[in-house]
Enzyme design. Sequence first.
Site, PDB file in Angstrom:
ATOM      1  N   ASP A 310      33.710  45.648  46.113  1.00 52.04           N
ATOM      2  CA  ASP A 310      32.793  45.693  44.954  1.00 52.04           C
ATOM      3  C   ASP A 310      31.777  46.813  45.184  1.00 52.04           C
ATOM      4  O   ASP A 310      30.585  46.556  45.393  1.00 52.04           O
ATOM      5  CB  ASP A 310      32.089  44.344  44.790  1.00 52.04           C
ATOM      6  CG  ASP A 310      31.171  44.320  43.573  1.00 52.04           C
ATOM      7  OD1 ASP A 310      31.402  45.103  42.633  1.00 52.04           O
ATOM      8  OD2 ASP A 310      30.214  43.528  43.573  1.00 52.04           O
ATOM      9  N   CYS A 350      32.400  49.474  38.638  1.00 50.62           N
ATOM     10  CA  CYS A 350      31.325  49.214  37.667  1.00 50.62           C
ATOM     11  C   CYS A 350      30.886  50.490  36.961  1.00 50.62           C
ATOM     12  O   CYS A 350      29.799  50.550  36.398  1.00 50.62           O
ATOM     13  CB  CYS A 350      30.134  48.552  38.355  1.00 50.62           C
ATOM     14  SG  CYS A 350      29.385  49.564  39.642  1.00 50.62           S
TER      15      CYS A 350
END
Length: 406
Positions: A310, A350
């Site tokens: 992430d 993201c």
Amino acid sequence: MEALKTVTISKRAELAARGGHPWIYGSEIKDMEEGIAPGDMVKVLSSKGKFVGTGFYNPHSKITIRIFSTNANDRFDEAFWKRRAAYAVDYRLQVMRKEDYDCCRLVFGEADQLPGMTVDRFGDVLSVQVLSLGMEKRKHLFLDGLIEVLRERNLPVSCIYERNDVKIRELEGMEQYKGFYHSPLLAPEEEKTLVDIVENDIRYTVDVENGQKTGFFLDQKFNRLAAASIARGRHVLDCFTHTGAFALNAAKGGAASVTALDISEEAVHMAAHNGIINGLPIQAVRADVFDFLTELDRTKNHEYDYIILDPPAFTKSGRTVHEAFRGYKEINYRAMKILPRGGYLATCSCSHFMGEELFVKMVKEAARDAGVTLRQIEFRQQAPDHPILMTVPETYYLKFFLFQII
């Protein structure tokens, strides 16, 4: 009430605006009245003089006009901004579970027709970031209206902290700063920067003053549950752990062991703290993820059979997307090389500029180079409190995949 001056835009900009995209660039402005100041509201007209919308004007920004209303009858008074606040709040109350509403994104910029305005709710503390000059000049109207809306729905607000310490504000001609928002509706004695929240039955201490962005990343809320659902009995490596959220969800999901990795000493301390207050056994380690994965690959260390990637956005512009592609590919390639057959990989991006198609291309190339086959378990996006407008692709940014190595 402000008297609105007019700006005339090109046919191309008109088509985009009528199609639902709120941004108008400087090169698309064909004519404008004199005396329009940065941050003013302007009436946007087509080349034929027809009303297109009302927007914020700022010549300092590449996005020179941000349209926030297409209703020619709107009056931009206190009641208007309070209605906008109510629309945003009531949407979240509808789409989020009751237990998730205590910590969620209340306002997501253009997706809520509030350009550049972000509001995150952490219990009774609101964390705010304003990235457009037009909203900055009217934030008191909006935020006071938001306080009233929340209290009318029996949702407490003790204080608001402004996280306007980001460089992009300078591109809008605004200064950087952070501090408490002052309003007659708020009591100074209730100000605080540390607040405990519960997400997915896990407790976190959120630092709205010093944490990344507004203090905590809320957009992965349900992706963390998905990641936890396959963690039982696995040896998990959570890379770029930040507050330890994926690691803690994996531990709660029954992982055999969890290592939480981050290059930031502050993040490692926070992840370890969050593990302790939840009684969840995670090992928080300070290390560069690229170096750590490379060393595991070099030594053929296969102790981890579930890796979570992430990373922060490797690119924030289209100009650097190719360099970002290489960065994403490198960490995914290393993870795939390390994982044993039957192991699991959660991988995310993201960055809006690293679009879904490009991200999938990267994953396929990394798998090919690593000599593995991926079986897709699940694909997810950002949580619904970060809504995606189909007419504004920039509101879609988070991609989350779960794979098995076969």
